[in-house]
Design a protein around this motif. Structure first.
Motif, PDB file in Angstrom:
ATOM      1  N   SER A  26      24.386  34.671  46.632  1.00 38.99           N
ATOM      2  CA  SER A  26      22.840  35.121  47.162  1.00 38.99           C
ATOM      3  C   SER A  26      23.303  36.272  48.038  1.00 38.99           C
ATOM      4  CB  SER A  26      22.106  34.197  47.631  1.00 38.99           C
ATOM      5  OG  SER A  26      22.893  33.666  48.610  1.00 38.99           O
ATOM      6  N   GLY A  27      24.438  36.420  48.610  1.00 33.82           N
ATOM      7  CA  GLY A  27      24.460  37.295  49.741  1.00 33.82           C
ATOM      8  C   GLY A  27      24.345  36.737  50.989  1.00 33.82           C
ATOM      9  N   MET A  28      23.794  35.566  50.999  1.00 30.96           N
ATOM     10  CA  MET A  28      23.286  35.091  52.374  1.00 30.96           C
ATOM     11  C   MET A  28      24.512  34.451  52.992  1.00 30.96           C
ATOM     12  SD  MET A  28      19.708  33.719  51.160  1.00 30.96           S
ATOM     13  CE  MET A  28      18.611  34.757  50.654  1.00 30.96           C
ATOM     14  N   ILE A  29      24.214  34.200  54.400  1.00 34.38           N
ATOM     15  CA  ILE A  29      25.433  33.631  55.045  1.00 34.38           C
ATOM     16  C   ILE A  29      24.840  32.532  55.477  1.00 34.38           C
ATOM     17  CG2 ILE A  29      26.611  33.553  57.356  1.00 34.38           C
ATOM     18  CD1 ILE A  29      26.292  36.663  57.413  1.00 34.38           C
ATOM     19  N   LEU A  30      25.735  31.209  55.413  1.00 34.12           N
ATOM     20  CA  LEU A  30      25.460  30.030  55.691  1.00 34.12           C
ATOM     21  C   LEU A  30      25.969  29.634  57.088  1.00 34.12           C
ATOM     22  CD1 LEU A  30      23.563  27.137  55.039  1.00 34.12           C
ATOM     23  CD2 LEU A  30      25.858  26.400  53.844  1.00 34.12           C
ATOM     24  N   ALA A  31      24.854  29.629  58.146  1.00 36.36           N
ATOM     25  CA  ALA A  31      25.471  29.438  59.364  1.00 36.36           C
ATOM     26  C   ALA A  31      25.978  28.363  59.859  1.00 36.36           C
ATOM     27  CB  ALA A  31      24.521  29.808  60.502  1.00 36.36           C
ATOM     28  N   VAL A  66      21.614  40.849  45.014  1.00 36.64           N
ATOM     29  CA  VAL A  66      22.912  41.190  45.560  1.00 36.64           C
ATOM     30  C   VAL A  66      23.755  41.375  44.174  1.00 36.64           C
ATOM     31  CG1 VAL A  66      22.375  39.653  47.510  1.00 36.64           C
ATOM     32  CG2 VAL A  66      23.576  38.812  45.630  1.00 36.64           C
ATOM     33  N   GLN A  67      23.186  41.241  43.009  1.00 38.43           N
ATOM     34  CA  GLN A  67      23.985  41.678  41.653  1.00 38.43           C
ATOM     35  C   GLN A  67      23.328  42.877  41.127  1.00 38.43           C
ATOM     36  OE1 GLN A  67      26.095  39.617  40.589  1.00 38.43           O
ATOM     37  NE2 GLN A  67      26.071  38.159  42.211  1.00 38.43           N
ATOM     38  N   ASP A  83      28.205  43.980  54.960  1.00 34.84           N
ATOM     39  CA  ASP A  83      28.704  44.635  53.710  1.00 34.84           C
ATOM     40  C   ASP A  83      27.611  44.520  52.539  1.00 34.84           C
ATOM     41  OD1 ASP A  83      31.017  45.649  55.064  1.00 34.84           O
ATOM     42  OD2 ASP A  83      32.202  44.315  54.291  1.00 34.84           O
ATOM     43  N   GLU A  84      27.258  43.097  52.487  1.00 35.19           N
ATOM     44  CA  GLU A  84      26.380  42.804  51.169  1.00 35.19           C
ATOM     45  C   GLU A  84      25.089  43.415  51.715  1.00 35.19           C
ATOM     46  OE1 GLU A  84      25.647  42.494  48.304  1.00 35.19           O
ATOM     47  OE2 GLU A  84      27.243  40.899  48.428  1.00 35.19           O
ATOM     48  N   LYS A  85      24.396  43.610  52.807  1.00 36.11           N
ATOM     49  CA  LYS A  85      23.344  44.251  53.288  1.00 36.11           C
ATOM     50  C   LYS A  85      23.431  45.822  53.021  1.00 36.11           C
ATOM     51  CE  LYS A  85      22.141  43.287  57.562  1.00 36.11           C
ATOM     52  NZ  LYS A  85      21.809  43.350  59.071  1.00 36.11           N
ATOM     53  N   GLN A  86      24.543  46.352  53.358  1.00 36.92           N
ATOM     54  CA  GLN A  86      24.538  47.786  53.237  1.00 36.92           C
ATOM     55  C   GLN A  86      24.479  48.023  51.267  1.00 36.92           C
ATOM     56  OE1 GLN A  86      26.741  50.373  55.713  1.00 36.92           O
ATOM     57  NE2 GLN A  86      27.862  51.189  54.384  1.00 36.92           N
ATOM     58  N   ARG A  87      25.272  47.104  50.699  1.00 34.66           N
ATOM     59  CA  ARG A  87      25.342  47.174  49.267  1.00 34.66           C
ATOM     60  C   ARG A  87      23.846  47.234  48.699  1.00 34.66           C
ATOM     61  NH1 ARG A  87      30.488  45.002  49.704  1.00 34.66           N
ATOM     62  NH2 ARG A  87      29.403  42.795  49.505  1.00 34.66           N
ATOM     63  N   THR A  88      23.133  46.211  49.403  1.00 31.80           N
ATOM     64  CA  THR A  88      21.798  45.696  48.596  1.00 31.80           C
ATOM     65  C   THR A  88      20.895  46.878  49.009  1.00 31.80           C
ATOM     66  OG1 THR A  88      22.189  43.331  48.900  1.00 31.80           O
ATOM     67  CG2 THR A  88      19.994  44.084  48.880  1.00 31.80           C
TER      68      THR A  88
END
Length: 276
Positions: free
Chosen positions: A32-37, A206-207, A231-236
């Motif tokens: 999902s591109g998400m960070i699990l804190a 994110v895909q 990085d995922e934020k910028q790509r998305t």
């Protein structure tokens, strides 16, 4: 006879060890591109315990091994759904909708709007109401997408608790929804005519995006980037900007930033950008 889950295990939550939690974090980022804190470890253990019970597994390691199998992509999506926060409400961050209404009133159709992380539907239906009220010629459509099938199913029903109506502009609940506004504990439903203008679709932003999306005049990408890696934020953002026509608008959450991203955008208003 099939053995039931032991009562003692039902009462005793299982901890996620360091290795298991790291694997779970990586799965969430990959899927999902998400960070699990780190502070979500206890919450994750509690929510996933039901899946261990479902498969009658003894450990999270066994469950993570199950998730690694290619055939279990549906289960992976379920995990993302379980561990994702779905906080949303109608007209959230209302200055965005005020700005959008003024902008739409100056545009000519056809107009395409996209709620790219629509959750249970409050945002795309808010967009639809603004378009219905302000679009000049009524030639508009809304795409509502999310990676969660369960959230999309709720959005498809368009049925909400009356507490969700408190931020509606004056008179809009009566014009666009069905329900008893005099019953604070009741429910209301977005009118069928408005729901028909909103297309619901399962898309993981994110895909790589589907080839048939086309270009949009407005994209709402709000309150989801904060959960992504940088990085995922910028790509998305780049991926969605590519779907925005020149002159179109991108809205992000007020608490989010895309400062420094190499994308053809110009800031117009707080968290509102124009595609160059």
């Amino acid at each position: 006879m099939e053995q039931a889950w032991p009562m003692s295990s039902e009462l005793r939550p299982l901890p996620l060890n360091d290795s298991e939690f790291r694997r779970l974090q990586q799965l969430m980022t990959d899927a999902s591109g998400m960070i699990l804190a780190p502070n979500k470890r206890l919450l994750a253990a509690g929510r996933l315990l039901t899946r261990l019970r479902h498969y009658r597994l003894d450990s999270y390691a066994d469950y993570l091994h199950l998730l690694d199998q290619q055939m279990n992509l549906k289960e992976q999506r379920l995990v993302v759904d379980l561990l994702t926060t779905h906080e949303t409400y109608f007209f959230r961050e209302h200055p965005h909708f005020d700005y959008l209404g003024e902008w739409l009133s100056a545009q000519k159709g056809p107009l395409k709007l996209w709620s790219a992380a629509c959750s249970s539907g409050e945002e795309p239906y808010s967009l639809a109401m603004v378009a219905q009220e302000h679009a000049r010629d009524g030639d508009w459509s809304v795409l509502a997408s999310d990676l969660s099938p369960s959230m999309l199913e709720k959005a498809r029903d368009g049925l909400y608790d009356m507490t969700q109506a408190k931020y509606f502009p004056q008179g809009w609940l009566h014009r666009h929804c069905l329900g008893d506004s005099g019953e604070p504990n009741g429910r209301f439903q977005v009118q069928a005519a408005l729901r028909e203008r909103v297309s619901l679709r399962e898309i993981n932003i994110v895909q790589p995006l589907p080839d048939d999306l086309g270009l949009f005049d407005v994209i709402f990408l709000r309150n989801v980037l904060m959960y992504f890696t940088h990085d995922e934020k910028q790509r998305t953002v780049q991926r969605l900007v590519n779907q925005l026509r020149p002159g179109g608008l991108l809205f992000i959450g007020h608490a989010e930033s895309i400062h420094g991203f190499d994308v053809p955008l110009r800031l117009l208003n707080p968290s509102v950008y124009k595609r160059l």
